[in-house]
Design an enzyme around this catalytic site. Structure first.
Site, short mmCIF file in Angstrom:
data_model
loop_
_atom_site.label_atom_id
_atom_site.label_comp_id
_atom_site.label_asym_id
_atom_site.label_seq_id
_atom_site.Cartn_x
_atom_site.Cartn_y
_atom_site.Cartn_z
N GLN A 1 0.83 -1.21 0.00
CA GLN A 1 0.00 0.00 0.00
C GLN A 1 0.86 1.27 0.00
OE1 GLN A 1 -1.34 1.32 3.78
NE2 GLN A 1 -3.43 1.66 3.12
N GLY A 2 0.90 1.97 -1.12
CA GLY A 2 1.68 3.21 -1.22
C GLY A 2 0.80 4.44 -1.09
N TYR A 3 0.41 4.75 0.14
CA TYR A 3 -0.38 5.97 0.38
C TYR A 3 0.52 7.07 0.97
CZ TYR A 3 -4.82 3.29 0.02
OH TYR A 3 -5.88 2.52 -0.38
N SER A 4 1.17 6.77 2.12
CA SER A 4 1.90 7.79 2.88
C SER A 4 3.07 8.36 2.10
CB SER A 4 2.44 7.20 4.17
OG SER A 4 1.40 6.68 4.94
N GLU B 1 -4.12 9.27 17.75
CA GLU B 1 -4.81 10.58 17.84
C GLU B 1 -5.87 10.68 16.74
OE1 GLU B 1 -1.45 10.25 17.83
OE2 GLU B 1 -1.10 10.68 19.94
N SER C 1 4.81 -0.85 3.89
CA SER C 1 5.06 -2.20 4.42
C SER C 1 5.20 -3.20 3.28
CB SER C 1 3.90 -2.66 5.31
OG SER C 1 3.69 -1.75 6.35
N GLU D 1 -8.63 -1.56 6.39
CA GLU D 1 -7.30 -1.69 7.00
C GLU D 1 -7.43 -1.68 8.52
OE1 GLU D 1 -4.50 1.38 5.93
OE2 GLU D 1 -2.89 0.42 7.04
C1 LIG Z 1 4.59 -0.10 11.12
C2 LIG Z 1 4.03 0.88 10.12
C3 LIG Z 1 3.59 0.42 8.90
C4 LIG Z 1 3.10 1.32 7.95
N1 LIG Z 1 2.72 0.82 6.73
C5 LIG Z 1 2.27 1.67 5.79
C6 LIG Z 1 1.92 1.17 4.49
O1 LIG Z 1 2.02 -0.02 4.21
N2 LIG Z 1 1.50 2.05 3.57
C7 LIG Z 1 1.36 3.39 3.84
O2 LIG Z 1 0.91 4.12 2.96
N3 LIG Z 1 1.69 3.89 5.06
C8 LIG Z 1 2.14 3.07 6.03
N4 LIG Z 1 2.49 3.56 7.27
C9 LIG Z 1 2.43 5.00 7.51
C10 LIG Z 1 1.33 5.43 8.47
O3 LIG Z 1 0.06 5.35 7.87
C11 LIG Z 1 1.67 6.87 8.90
O4 LIG Z 1 2.90 6.81 9.62
C12 LIG Z 1 0.60 7.48 9.78
O5 LIG Z 1 -0.57 7.71 9.04
C13 LIG Z 1 1.08 8.80 10.44
O6 LIG Z 1 1.61 9.65 9.49
P1 LIG Z 1 3.02 10.36 9.73
O7 LIG Z 1 4.01 9.32 10.11
O8 LIG Z 1 3.30 11.21 8.53
O9 LIG Z 1 2.83 11.31 10.99
P2 LIG Z 1 2.10 12.73 11.02
O10 LIG Z 1 0.82 12.66 10.28
O11 LIG Z 1 3.09 13.76 10.58
O12 LIG Z 1 1.78 12.90 12.55
C14 LIG Z 1 2.77 13.30 13.51
C15 LIG Z 1 2.08 13.39 14.87
O13 LIG Z 1 1.07 14.42 14.85
C16 LIG Z 1 -0.19 13.89 15.24
N5 LIG Z 1 -1.27 14.53 14.48
C17 LIG Z 1 -1.29 14.83 13.15
N6 LIG Z 1 -2.46 15.41 12.83
C18 LIG Z 1 -3.21 15.48 13.97
C19 LIG Z 1 -4.52 15.98 14.28
N7 LIG Z 1 -5.30 16.53 13.36
N8 LIG Z 1 -4.96 15.87 15.55
C20 LIG Z 1 -4.18 15.33 16.53
N9 LIG Z 1 -2.93 14.84 16.29
C21 LIG Z 1 -2.45 14.91 15.03
C22 LIG Z 1 -0.12 12.42 14.90
O14 LIG Z 1 -1.04 11.66 15.66
C23 LIG Z 1 1.34 12.11 15.25
O15 LIG Z 1 1.48 11.86 16.63
C24 LIG Z 1 3.00 2.70 8.24
C25 LIG Z 1 3.45 3.17 9.49
C26 LIG Z 1 3.96 2.28 10.42
C27 LIG Z 1 4.42 2.82 11.74
#
Ligand SMILES: Cc1cc2nc3c(=O)[nH]c(=O)nc-3n(C[C@H](O)[C@H](O)[C@H](O)COP(=O)(O)OP(=O)(O)OC[C@H]3O[C@@H](n4cnc5c(N)ncnc54)[C@H](O)[C@@H]3O)c2cc1C
Length: 386
Positions: free
Chosen positions: A118-121, A364, A153, A236
């Site tokens: 899954q390539g979203y982030s 969060e 992942s 998911e």
């Molecule tokens: C083990 C693992 C597997 C993953 N696998 C995949 C995958 O296969 N494909 C994929 O696409 N992504 C994947 N991800 C990515 C994951 O979806 C993102 O890490 C997650 O959505 C958070 O985004 P970010 O890391 O950019 O943090 P940010 O969005 O930058 O957040 C940073 C901090 O700010 C807080 N925050 C942000 N906005 C708000 C708000 N509005 N209110 C309160 N708090 C807020 C967050 O909760 C966090 O604590 C994976 C992540 C992990 C850890």
């Protein structure tokens, strides 16, 4: 006479026991081959995809049999599907894909022949997913894709990356996003594994440089990818609650055994913690049942999937924190250490579950979704769409 649920359980158990692939190989490449061989055997034996439609090779089981399936599968300690396709992309393709896409993609995904990631982030688009910047510009019947994904992942073993790309302007936010399937082996795709706390490389970063992707690989309408995101993120977050409940049933029993071996089960504080986990594993089981029932009735797990995701994430972190306490001084020895208890599995689990409250949307974000969509509280003005 038709088979009873109990007869089904015994037939499934007999298959899982007699065709069990044996011990997990240590070497990475051997392990991938071992997992793929198992998934193929499971599919060919007619025991893959408990909730999937029969038309795509699944079992289309009733509610009661899906529960039985997950319990037996977890008990048998078998490899799970590879990548994130089966649990996340498949429901999206079944709902929004063309007949040609369903015929082409679903069976090989379920059989484990083709692995999906899954390539979203992206580096600046995690919680705020509509800020994503990977572009797909139309050139006749192909899109030319440029940009970067991160935390993907299983991308290092993937054959297809299901992505969100920007086909509209940056300002269009979620209205300018399309859902595109990209061949992970295409020219211009670079995948680099990222090492995590455990020492493993669970996820990767991906770079797209002028990658040419047929327009036929788009699922849903151009600029119409956002409703698909809701379907896939819902699945998911709900994904595998029943399976996790069944797995954690077994893991909790093993933790109780560990506490007993270490002479701790007469300590009232230990008993209290174990009783708390026992209650939560039972709640997880009922939540898993509710999710299966919702998906059977409405095709969607609904916003309550955020509740289960948050519940499981907190549970697995606390369970492993407690396991490390139970180990005492041995709780600092990881799997490389010859004195590590049970080959360091509890310590590995402790490190691995640090990510549970981040992946699939942070705790969060899940709390905001529960507040707004389940409890009907006013919208958080700073809440992004994910
Ligand atoms: C083990 C693992 C597997 C993953 N696998 C995949 C995958 O296969 N494909 C994929 O696409 N992504 C994947 N991800 C990515 C994951 O979806 C993102 O890490 C997650 O959505 C958070 O985004 P970010 O890391 O950019 O943090 P940010 O969005 O930058 O957040 C940073 C901090 O700010 C807080 N925050 C942000 N906005 C708000 C708000 N509005 N209110 C309160 N708090 C807020 C967050 O909760 C966090 O604590 C994976 C992540 C992990 C850890």
């Amino acid at each position: 006479m038709s088979e009873t649920d109990e007869e089904f359980r015994l037939r499934l158990r007999a298959f899982l026991t007699s065709s069990h692939p044996g011990r997990r190989p240590k070497d990475r490449a051997d392990r991938l081959g071992w997992q793929k061989a198992w998934l193929a055997a499971l599919f060919d034996g007619g025991f893959a995809g408990p909730s999937w439609p029969r038309a795509y090779g699944g079992m289309e089981l009733s509610f009661a049999r899906q529960v039985i399936y997950h319990e037996e599968y977890a008990k048998a300690r078998l490899p799970r599907p590879l990548g994130t396709g089966v649990s996340i992309a498949a429901p999206t393709i079944i709902t929004y894909g063309t007949d040609e896409q369903k015929d082409r993609y679903l069976r090989p995904m379920l059989r484990g022949d083709v692995v999906w990631a899954q390539g979203y982030s992206e580096p600046d688009a995690g919680s705020d997913l509509p800020a994503l910047r990977t572009t797909a510009s139309r050139d006749g019947d192909v899109y030319v894709v440029n940009g970067q994904k991160v935390w993907t992942s299983a991308a290092d073993i993937a054959d297809i990356i299901f992505t969100l790309v920007r086909t509209g302007s940056v300002e269009s936010r979620q209205d300018g996003i399309s859902y595109l399937l990209i061949d992970a082996h295409a020219p211009g795709v670079t995948i680099r594994p990222l090492r995590d706390l455990t020492g493993d490389a669970h996820f990767c970063e991906i770079f797209f440089d002028d990658v040419r992707v047929p327009v036929a690989n788009r699922v849903g309408a151009e600029n119409g990818g956002w409703p698909l995101v809701r379907t896939s993120l819902g699945h998911e977050r709900a994904a595998g609650v029943m399976n996790q409940a069944a797995t954690y049933r077994r893991v909790l029993d093993e933790l109780i055994e560990l506490a007993r071996e270490r002479g701790l089960t007469s300590d009232p504080l230990v008993r209290d913690r174990l009783a708390g986990f026992e209650m939560r594993v039972r709640i997880m089981r009922y939540t898993g049942m509710r999710t299966i029932a919702d998906i059977i009735a409405r095709g969607e797990p609904g916003p309550a999937s955020s509740t289960s995701r948050l519940f499981v994430a907190l549970f697995e972190q606390e369970l492993h924190e407690f396991a490390v306490d139970v180990l005492g001084p041995y709780g600092v020895l990881d799997r490389e250490d010859p004195h590590a208890v049970q080959r360091g599995r509890w310590v590995w689990g402790f490190l691995r579950t640090r990510a549970s409250t981040i992946g699939a949307g942070t705790a969060e974000i899940q709390r905001n979704t529960i507040a707004e969509q389940v409890l009907g509280l006013p919208r958080d003005p700073g809440m992004p769409a994910r």
